[in-house]
Design a protein around this motif. Structure first.
Motif, PDB file in Angstrom:
ATOM      1  N   UNK A  72      -5.688  13.916 -14.090  1.00  0.00           N
ATOM      2  CA  UNK A  72      -7.052  13.386 -14.093  1.00  0.00           C
ATOM      3  C   UNK A  72      -7.848  14.025 -15.228  1.00  0.00           C
ATOM      4  N   UNK A  73      -8.896  13.348 -15.621  1.00  0.00           N
ATOM      5  CA  UNK A  73      -9.779  13.898 -16.658  1.00  0.00           C
ATOM      6  C   UNK A  73     -10.364  15.220 -16.177  1.00  0.00           C
ATOM      7  N   UNK A 103      -4.860   5.984  -9.884  1.00  0.00           N
ATOM      8  CA  UNK A 103      -4.089   6.866  -8.999  1.00  0.00           C
ATOM      9  C   UNK A 103      -3.674   6.029  -7.787  1.00  0.00           C
ATOM     10  N   UNK A 104      -2.401   6.049  -7.421  1.00  0.00           N
ATOM     11  CA  UNK A 104      -1.963   5.217  -6.282  1.00  0.00           C
ATOM     12  C   UNK A 104      -2.604   5.619  -4.957  1.00  0.00           C
ATOM     13  N   UNK A 105      -3.068   6.864  -4.835  1.00  0.00           N
ATOM     14  CA  UNK A 105      -3.687   7.317  -3.581  1.00  0.00           C
ATOM     15  C   UNK A 105      -5.183   7.053  -3.543  1.00  0.00           C
ATOM     16  N   UNK A 106      -5.820   6.965  -4.721  1.00  0.00           N
ATOM     17  CA  UNK A 106      -7.265   6.743  -4.782  1.00  0.00           C
ATOM     18  C   UNK A 106      -7.554   5.963  -6.059  1.00  0.00           C
ATOM     19  N   UNK A 107      -7.744   4.668  -5.937  1.00  0.00           N
ATOM     20  CA  UNK A 107      -7.889   3.807  -7.108  1.00  0.00           C
ATOM     21  C   UNK A 107      -9.176   4.073  -7.880  1.00  0.00           C
TER      22      UNK A 107
END
Length: 155
Positions: free
Chosen positions: A63-64, A96-100
């Motif tokens: 992530x950034x 992110x597949x868990x948190x779009x």
């Protein structure tokens, strides 16, 4: 009384020596940063772009926010850098597949092609340390390893 005076002088001398070393360290850090920046420019990269490319992986997204933490930047300051790298095709943002809501950054093949020649030059160009002998570099390495080693309790 002599012990206190002697200890006081020893502590003062030690502190003075620490201050001198820190001053030299800051000078060397500035020279190393200037060298890094010059090499990045030779590859049409800013220093921050080069740092970002060196941290990214083609498989594991980051992530950034995590990238900014690694680089000790504010995430908002990296947005424009990442935008420019994305425009070059060097990085890709992916959900992110868990948190779009969260986007992960990955290095693209074009980014790897951009990074590789810079990395090779960085690791083969001795820069400001190039004038040191092998013995001096080994001593410096040992000193730095000792300085950064985690200390146990009391030490």
């Amino acid at each position: 009384m002599n012990t206190r005076t002697s200890t006081g002088h020893t502590q003062t001398g030690h502190l003075r020596l620490v201050q001198e070393v820190v001053g030299l360290w800051v000078q060397m850090q500035a020279r190393l940063q200037a060298h890094f920046t010059a090499l990045a420019a030779e590859h049409s990269l800013s220093a921050v772009q080069a740092k970002v490319l060196l941290q990214l992986d083609p498989v594991s997204p980051i992530t950034t926010r995590a990238l900014a933490s690694r680089l000790q930047y504010d995430p908002s300051n990296l947005t424009g850098v990442i935008d420019r790298l994305e425009a070059l095709g060097a990085v890709r943002r992916q959900p992110d597949p868990r948190d779009r809501r969260v986007k992960g950054l990955i290095l693209t093949p074009a980014g790897a092609q951009l990074r590789e020649p810079f990395w090779q030059q960085l690791i083969t160009d001795a820069g400001p340390l190039g004038h040191l002998s092998a013995d001096q570099l080994e001593q410096l390495r040992a000193i730095l390893e000792s300085a950064v080693a985690e200390r146990g309790p009391g030490g």
